[in-house]
Design a protein around this motif. Structure first.
Motif, PDB file in Angstrom:
ATOM      1  N   VAL A 243      10.607 -16.977  13.182  1.00 24.38           N
ATOM      2  CA  VAL A 243       9.155 -17.061  13.106  1.00 24.38           C
ATOM      3  C   VAL A 243       8.622 -16.286  11.902  1.00 24.38           C
ATOM      4  O   VAL A 243       7.843 -16.807  11.089  1.00 24.38           O
ATOM      5  CB  VAL A 243       8.525 -16.531  14.411  1.00 24.38           C
ATOM      6  CG1 VAL A 243       7.018 -16.435  14.274  1.00 24.38           C
ATOM      7  CG2 VAL A 243       8.896 -17.426  15.587  1.00 24.38           C
ATOM      8  N   GLU A 244       9.030 -15.025  11.767  1.00 24.97           N
ATOM      9  CA  GLU A 244       8.512 -14.207  10.672  1.00 24.97           C
ATOM     10  C   GLU A 244       9.004 -14.718   9.322  1.00 24.97           C
ATOM     11  O   GLU A 244       8.260 -14.697   8.334  1.00 24.97           O
ATOM     12  CB  GLU A 244       8.906 -12.749  10.884  1.00 24.97           C
ATOM     13  CG  GLU A 244       8.204 -12.098  12.067  1.00 24.97           C
ATOM     14  CD  GLU A 244       8.506 -10.616  12.180  1.00 24.97           C
ATOM     15  OE1 GLU A 244       8.962 -10.010  11.189  1.00 24.97           O
ATOM     16  OE2 GLU A 244       8.286 -10.058  13.280  1.00 24.97           O
ATOM     17  N   ALA A 245      10.248 -15.185   9.256  1.00 21.40           N
ATOM     18  CA  ALA A 245      10.765 -15.690   7.988  1.00 21.40           C
ATOM     19  C   ALA A 245      10.011 -16.943   7.560  1.00 21.40           C
ATOM     20  O   ALA A 245       9.658 -17.093   6.376  1.00 21.40           O
ATOM     21  CB  ALA A 245      12.259 -15.982   8.109  1.00 21.40           C
ATOM     22  N   SER A 246       9.747 -17.854   8.488  1.00 23.50           N
ATOM     23  CA  SER A 246       9.034 -19.080   8.131  1.00 23.50           C
ATOM     24  C   SER A 246       7.594 -18.780   7.744  1.00 23.50           C
ATOM     25  O   SER A 246       7.060 -19.385   6.794  1.00 23.50           O
ATOM     26  CB  SER A 246       9.078 -20.083   9.289  1.00 23.50           C
ATOM     27  OG  SER A 246       8.435 -19.583  10.437  1.00 23.50           O
ATOM     28  N   PHE A 247       6.945 -17.860   8.434  1.00 25.88           N
ATOM     29  CA  PHE A 247       5.589 -17.462   8.054  1.00 25.88           C
ATOM     30  C   PHE A 247       5.597 -16.832   6.667  1.00 25.88           C
ATOM     31  O   PHE A 247       4.717 -17.106   5.844  1.00 25.88           O
ATOM     32  CB  PHE A 247       5.010 -16.485   9.071  1.00 25.88           C
ATOM     33  CG  PHE A 247       4.095 -17.111  10.088  1.00 25.88           C
ATOM     34  CD1 PHE A 247       2.735 -16.894  10.069  1.00 25.88           C
ATOM     35  CD2 PHE A 247       4.613 -17.933  11.083  1.00 25.88           C
ATOM     36  CE1 PHE A 247       1.889 -17.467  11.014  1.00 25.88           C
ATOM     37  CE2 PHE A 247       3.783 -18.513  12.037  1.00 25.88           C
ATOM     38  CZ  PHE A 247       2.415 -18.281  11.999  1.00 25.88           C
ATOM     39  N   ALA A 248       6.583 -15.964   6.399  1.00 24.19           N
ATOM     40  CA  ALA A 248       6.663 -15.319   5.089  1.00 24.19           C
ATOM     41  C   ALA A 248       6.784 -16.356   3.988  1.00 24.19           C
ATOM     42  O   ALA A 248       6.076 -16.302   2.963  1.00 24.19           O
ATOM     43  CB  ALA A 248       7.847 -14.354   5.052  1.00 24.19           C
ATOM     44  N   GLY A 249       7.698 -17.324   4.170  1.00 21.36           N
ATOM     45  CA  GLY A 249       7.858 -18.351   3.161  1.00 21.36           C
ATOM     46  C   GLY A 249       6.644 -19.241   3.031  1.00 21.36           C
ATOM     47  O   GLY A 249       6.248 -19.617   1.919  1.00 21.36           O
ATOM     48  N   ALA A 250       6.035 -19.607   4.159  1.00 26.34           N
ATOM     49  CA  ALA A 250       4.859 -20.471   4.123  1.00 26.34           C
ATOM     50  C   ALA A 250       3.681 -19.811   3.422  1.00 26.34           C
ATOM     51  O   ALA A 250       2.889 -20.474   2.741  1.00 26.34           O
ATOM     52  CB  ALA A 250       4.462 -20.863   5.546  1.00 26.34           C
ATOM     53  N   LEU A 251       3.561 -18.482   3.575  1.00 30.51           N
ATOM     54  CA  LEU A 251       2.455 -17.743   2.962  1.00 30.51           C
ATOM     55  C   LEU A 251       2.810 -17.209   1.576  1.00 30.51           C
ATOM     56  O   LEU A 251       1.928 -16.703   0.867  1.00 30.51           O
ATOM     57  CB  LEU A 251       2.039 -16.573   3.863  1.00 30.51           C
ATOM     58  CG  LEU A 251       1.481 -16.947   5.240  1.00 30.51           C
ATOM     59  CD1 LEU A 251       1.334 -15.697   6.104  1.00 30.51           C
ATOM     60  CD2 LEU A 251       0.139 -17.665   5.113  1.00 30.51           C
ATOM     61  N   GLY A 252       4.079 -17.266   1.216  1.00 27.77           N
ATOM     62  CA  GLY A 252       4.502 -16.776  -0.086  1.00 27.77           C
ATOM     63  C   GLY A 252       4.528 -15.267  -0.202  1.00 27.77           C
ATOM     64  O   GLY A 252       4.353 -14.713  -1.297  1.00 27.77           O
TER      65      GLY A 252
END
Length: 313
Positions: A243-252
């Motif tokens: 979850v946190e990794a995908s949010f990090a990538g999605a938000l840059g």
């Protein structure tokens, strides 16, 4: 009315209720459950995994049984069945309160009120606020928004689609027990083991769906996939990692790193190391992404229930 339609209408109304009303300030059903679970803990506590497993079984099992009895009692009335599902959904999801707390901290940071943001942070997560500067607070908020999108919205909808009202109540009970006793304190290291492991199992499908939806709904789908594949498994939590990794990538942005819980310092891996440091403005971006993920999750949960019904008929 068919059970799949009861869930579809009830879950949609429940999310609407959460959007309009948020959580009540007093008498929230989750808080009532927490007090009951605390009372059971005071009776059962031993520094032993078996007693902790009994505590988990009684509390989580009781929530599931309550949902099953209530659902069976109203099954002959479609209107009451939809209302029960709506009430249960509203009780277990917390998207509006999550967004409200995150935005309150964001406004304090934007105004330069770091002390006010520190004072508010414990309402959102368990970090030690005094150890954080403004950027550290912003990072903690974005991480909490990501993780709680799975725990407070998507996971509940997944288990509601699978198990109706018992699934909704059971998931929230397990998640609440993990927050109460699942941490590695001296008192709960053994007693809370069963709650922590059960929460890992219950949270697994919702966490992966959250990661998928964040990837689809974010500003940088390729970055989200890249961060998820590269960094999720390095996170100590099997569910928070994706979850946190995908949010990090999605938000840059970069998430993870050093943090402090209850005076205990942890050095977590950096997620999406190619991203930039979190800024205050990213809090609002994370909240908006969380909202989009929640709406998409409702659609996926309803569609999954309808497809499952079609395959059985």
């Amino acid at each position: 009315m068919r059970a799949d339609r009861v869930f579809a209408y009830g879950a949609a109304l429940g999310l609407l209720g959460d959007a309009l009303l948020g959580d009540p300030r007093r008498g929230h059903p989750v808080a009532v459950f927490g007090r009951a679970a605390g009372a059971v803990e005071r009776v059962l506590w031993r520094d032993h995994r078996g007693w902790g497993a009994l505590h988990t079984a009684l509390c989580a099992g009781g929530a599931v049984a309550l949902g099953a009895v209530a659902e069976k009692a109203v099954r002959r009335s479609p209107a009451v069945s939809v209302s029960l599902t709506a009430a249960a959904t509203w009780a277990v999801v917390g998207g509006t309160s999550l967004a409200r707390e995150a935005r309150t901290i964001g406004r304090a940071l934007e105004a330069g009120n770091v002390e006010g943001a520190r004072a508010r942070l414990p309402h959102l997560c368990g970090r030690d606020p005094q150890a954080l500067d403004a950027d550290g607070i912003a990072r903690a908020v974005v991480e909490s928004v990501a993780e709680n999108t799975s725990d407070a919205v998507v996971g509940a909808l997944v288990w509601g689609a699978v198990g109706g009202v018992p699934g909704l109540l059971g998931f929230r009970a397990v998640n609440t027990l993990d927050a109460m006793v699942g941490h590695k304190s001296a008192r709960h290291r053994r007693f809370g083991w069963a709650s922590a492991r059960l929460d890992d199992l219950a949270g697994w499908p919702g966490a992966r769906l959250t990661a998928v939806l964040a990837t689809a709904a974010g500003d940088d789908p390729r970055g989200a996939v890249r961060a998820w594949r590269a960094d999720a498994r390095r996170h100590p939590s099997p569910n928070a990692g994706p979850v946190e990794a995908s949010f990090a990538g999605a938000l840059g942005v970069r998430l993870g790193g050093t943090l402090s819980y209850g005076g205990r310092v942890e050095h977590r891996p950096v997620l999406n190391g190619e991203g930039r440091a979190v800024a205050t403005g990213d809090i609002e971006r994370a909240v908006r992404l969380s909202r989009r993920v929640g709406l998409l999750a409702l659609g996926v949960a309803v569609a999954g229930r309808l497809i499952a019904r079609g395959n059985r008929s």
